[in-house]
Design a protein around this motif. Structure first.
Motif, PDB file in Angstrom:
ATOM      1  N   GLY A 248      84.431  24.730   6.244  1.00 43.41           N
ATOM      2  CA  GLY A 248      85.190  23.516   6.518  1.00 43.41           C
ATOM      3  C   GLY A 248      85.955  23.615   7.812  1.00 43.41           C
ATOM      4  N   GLY A 249      86.770  22.615   8.052  1.00 44.25           N
ATOM      5  CA  GLY A 249      87.532  22.553   9.291  1.00 44.25           C
ATOM      6  C   GLY A 249      88.514  21.404   9.264  1.00 44.25           C
ATOM      7  N   MET A 250      88.830  20.895  10.448  1.00 45.13           N
ATOM      8  CA  MET A 250      89.855  19.865  10.561  1.00 45.13           C
ATOM      9  C   MET A 250      89.510  18.893  11.678  1.00 45.13           C
ATOM     10  N   ALA A 251      89.844  17.629  11.453  1.00 48.21           N
ATOM     11  CA  ALA A 251      89.729  16.597  12.493  1.00 48.21           C
ATOM     12  C   ALA A 251      91.133  16.152  12.858  1.00 48.21           C
ATOM     13  N   ALA A 252      91.430  16.144  14.138  1.00 49.67           N
ATOM     14  CA  ALA A 252      92.728  15.678  14.651  1.00 49.67           C
ATOM     15  C   ALA A 252      92.499  14.312  15.287  1.00 49.67           C
ATOM     16  N   LEU A 253      93.096  13.265  14.688  1.00 47.46           N
ATOM     17  CA  LEU A 253      92.907  11.890  15.143  1.00 47.46           C
ATOM     18  C   LEU A 253      94.161  11.373  15.835  1.00 47.46           C
ATOM     19  N   ARG A 254      93.952  10.460  16.754  1.00 48.05           N
ATOM     20  CA  ARG A 254      95.066   9.759  17.386  1.00 48.05           C
ATOM     21  C   ARG A 254      94.936   8.252  17.220  1.00 48.05           C
ATOM     22  N   SER A 255      93.833   7.856  16.591  1.00 46.13           N
ATOM     23  CA  SER A 255      93.603   6.448  16.275  1.00 46.13           C
ATOM     24  C   SER A 255      92.689   6.412  15.056  1.00 46.13           C
ATOM     25  N   LEU A 256      92.595   5.236  14.465  1.00 47.41           N
ATOM     26  CA  LEU A 256      91.668   5.059  13.346  1.00 47.41           C
ATOM     27  C   LEU A 256      90.912   3.764  13.596  1.00 47.41           C
ATOM     28  N   THR A 257      89.733   3.891  14.145  1.00 51.47           N
ATOM     29  CA  THR A 257      88.910   2.734  14.500  1.00 51.47           C
ATOM     30  C   THR A 257      87.692   2.692  13.577  1.00 51.47           C
ATOM     31  N   PRO A 258      86.995   1.569  13.523  1.00 46.71           N
ATOM     32  CA  PRO A 258      85.790   1.498  12.691  1.00 46.71           C
ATOM     33  C   PRO A 258      84.744   2.558  13.048  1.00 46.71           C
ATOM     34  N   GLU A 259      84.534   2.780  14.334  1.00 43.57           N
ATOM     35  CA  GLU A 259      83.533   3.770  14.752  1.00 43.57           C
ATOM     36  C   GLU A 259      83.949   5.175  14.342  1.00 43.57           C
ATOM     37  N   LEU A 260      85.223   5.486  14.474  1.00 41.42           N
ATOM     38  CA  LEU A 260      85.722   6.799  14.082  1.00 41.42           C
ATOM     39  C   LEU A 260      85.627   6.970  12.567  1.00 41.42           C
ATOM     40  N   ALA A 261      85.973   5.936  11.802  1.00 41.68           N
ATOM     41  CA  ALA A 261      85.870   6.001  10.339  1.00 41.68           C
ATOM     42  C   ALA A 261      84.421   6.219   9.920  1.00 41.68           C
ATOM     43  N   GLU A 262      83.495   5.570  10.617  1.00 40.10           N
ATOM     44  CA  GLU A 262      82.064   5.755  10.315  1.00 40.10           C
ATOM     45  C   GLU A 262      81.654   7.198  10.561  1.00 40.10           C
ATOM     46  N   PHE A 263      82.142   7.791  11.654  1.00 36.23           N
ATOM     47  CA  PHE A 263      81.818   9.185  11.949  1.00 36.23           C
ATOM     48  C   PHE A 263      82.394  10.118  10.875  1.00 36.23           C
ATOM     49  N   LEU A 264      83.656   9.907  10.494  1.00 34.20           N
ATOM     50  CA  LEU A 264      84.280  10.752   9.468  1.00 34.20           C
ATOM     51  C   LEU A 264      83.517  10.667   8.150  1.00 34.20           C
ATOM     52  N   TYR A 265      83.135   9.438   7.779  1.00 32.78           N
ATOM     53  CA  TYR A 265      82.373   9.244   6.550  1.00 32.78           C
ATOM     54  C   TYR A 265      81.039   9.994   6.644  1.00 32.78           C
ATOM     55  N   SER A 266      80.334   9.838   7.758  1.00 32.63           N
ATOM     56  CA  SER A 266      79.046  10.509   7.950  1.00 32.63           C
ATOM     57  C   SER A 266      79.196  12.021   7.920  1.00 32.63           C
ATOM     58  N   LEU A 267      80.267  12.520   8.515  1.00 35.63           N
ATOM     59  CA  LEU A 267      80.531  13.956   8.533  1.00 35.63           C
ATOM     60  C   LEU A 267      80.666  14.491   7.112  1.00 35.63           C
ATOM     61  N   ALA A 268      81.498  13.833   6.308  1.00 35.06           N
ATOM     62  CA  ALA A 268      81.705  14.271   4.932  1.00 35.06           C
ATOM     63  C   ALA A 268      80.426  14.140   4.114  1.00 35.06           C
ATOM     64  N   ASP A 269      79.720  13.037   4.290  1.00 32.61           N
ATOM     65  CA  ASP A 269      78.505  12.789   3.527  1.00 32.61           C
ATOM     66  C   ASP A 269      77.406  13.772   3.905  1.00 32.61           C
ATOM     67  N   THR A 270      77.207  13.993   5.192  1.00 35.03           N
ATOM     68  CA  THR A 270      76.155  14.889   5.690  1.00 35.03           C
ATOM     69  C   THR A 270      76.377  16.323   5.242  1.00 35.03           C
ATOM     70  N   GLY A 271      77.625  16.773   5.272  1.00 38.03           N
ATOM     71  CA  GLY A 271      77.926  18.165   4.942  1.00 38.03           C
ATOM     72  C   GLY A 271      78.362  18.394   3.509  1.00 38.03           C
ATOM     73  N   ASN A 272      78.340  17.342   2.668  1.00 38.82           N
ATOM     74  CA  ASN A 272      78.866  17.458   1.308  1.00 38.82           C
ATOM     75  C   ASN A 272      80.268  18.052   1.327  1.00 38.82           C
ATOM     76  N   LEU A 273      81.113  17.473   2.181  1.00 33.48           N
ATOM     77  CA  LEU A 273      82.471  17.966   2.387  1.00 33.48           C
ATOM     78  C   LEU A 273      83.490  17.081   1.686  1.00 33.48           C
ATOM     79  N   ILE A 274      84.564  17.695   1.241  1.00 36.25           N
ATOM     80  CA  ILE A 274      85.702  16.984   0.680  1.00 36.25           C
ATOM     81  C   ILE A 274      86.666  16.733   1.826  1.00 36.25           C
ATOM     82  N   MET A 275      87.243  15.537   1.889  1.00 39.39           N
ATOM     83  CA  MET A 275      88.253  15.222   2.899  1.00 39.39           C
ATOM     84  C   MET A 275      89.633  15.272   2.257  1.00 39.39           C
ATOM     85  N   LEU A 276      90.534  15.982   2.916  1.00 33.32           N
ATOM     86  CA  LEU A 276      91.917  16.096   2.468  1.00 33.32           C
ATOM     87  C   LEU A 276      92.803  15.637   3.620  1.00 33.32           C
ATOM     88  N   ALA A 277      93.288  14.409   3.527  1.00 26.63           N
ATOM     89  CA  ALA A 277      94.106  13.846   4.605  1.00 26.63           C
ATOM     90  C   ALA A 277      95.544  14.336   4.459  1.00 26.63           C
TER      91      ALA A 277
END
Length: 172
Positions: free
Chosen positions: A87-116
């Motif tokens: 696992g790892g960490m994402a450091a965001l400075r905005s929350l845009t639709p494109e960024l949310a799509e990437f985060l979703y794809s990241l979690a889905d592709t890697g079978n990762l749990i997101m902990l905000a």
């Protein structure tokens, strides 16, 4: 200053080893063998590359920019090498639709749990199968089925961080 989302593999292990907590100096049991599969690793590498990230820094940091706003720094140390990657960490400075799509794809592709890193946060997964796999550690995991649902879950935490950041910057 960033809004952080931590990613953890959903492949949990019952194996532990003793380790020293660097903050308390106490010996604790830490899980071992919790890593993504080789196919998940390859798929994550392809996803990150397709998002325009170059090679990671010496600290495993990928910088990814998006067309609809500022991007993110993705700290996935060990993903590009032969080391275990859990696992790892994402450091965001905005929350845009494109960024949310990437985060979703990241979690889905890697079978990762997101902990905000936000108040009243619950572990976020992208499938019922993943939620069932992690129920022993995270019985309150919530399943999101789209980037829009993910964005809705993260918005309150991001808005709170945004206000806090503005307050800190104004006081400096």
């Amino acid at each position: 200053m960033s809004f952080d989302i931590f990613f953890q593999t959903s492949h949990l292990s019952d194996q532990t080893e003793e380790a020293v907590n660097p903050f308390t100096g106490k010996v604790v049991q830490k899980p071992v063998g919790e890593t993504v599969t080789s196919s998940e690793r390859e798929a994550l590498q392809k996803l990150i590359a397709s998002a325009g990230a170059g090679d990671p820094s010496e600290f495993g940091c990928y910088v990814i920019d998006f067309q609809d706003g500022p991007g993110l720094e993705l700290f996935f140390d060990g993903l590009s090498g032969k080391d275990e990657f859990g696992g790892g960490m994402a450091a965001l400075r905005s929350l845009t639709p494109e960024l949310a799509e990437f985060l979703y794809s990241l979690a889905d592709t890697g079978n990762l749990i997101m902990l905000a890193a936000m108040e009243e946060s619950r572990p976020i997964v992208t499938s019922t199968a993943t939620a069932e796999r992690v129920v022993s550690r995270w019985p309150d995991a919530v399943v999101v089925s789209s980037s829009e649902e993910l964005s809705a879950m993260l918005t309150s935490g991001f808005d709170g961080w945004d206000s806090y950041r503005d307050q800190v910057v104004d006081e400096s």
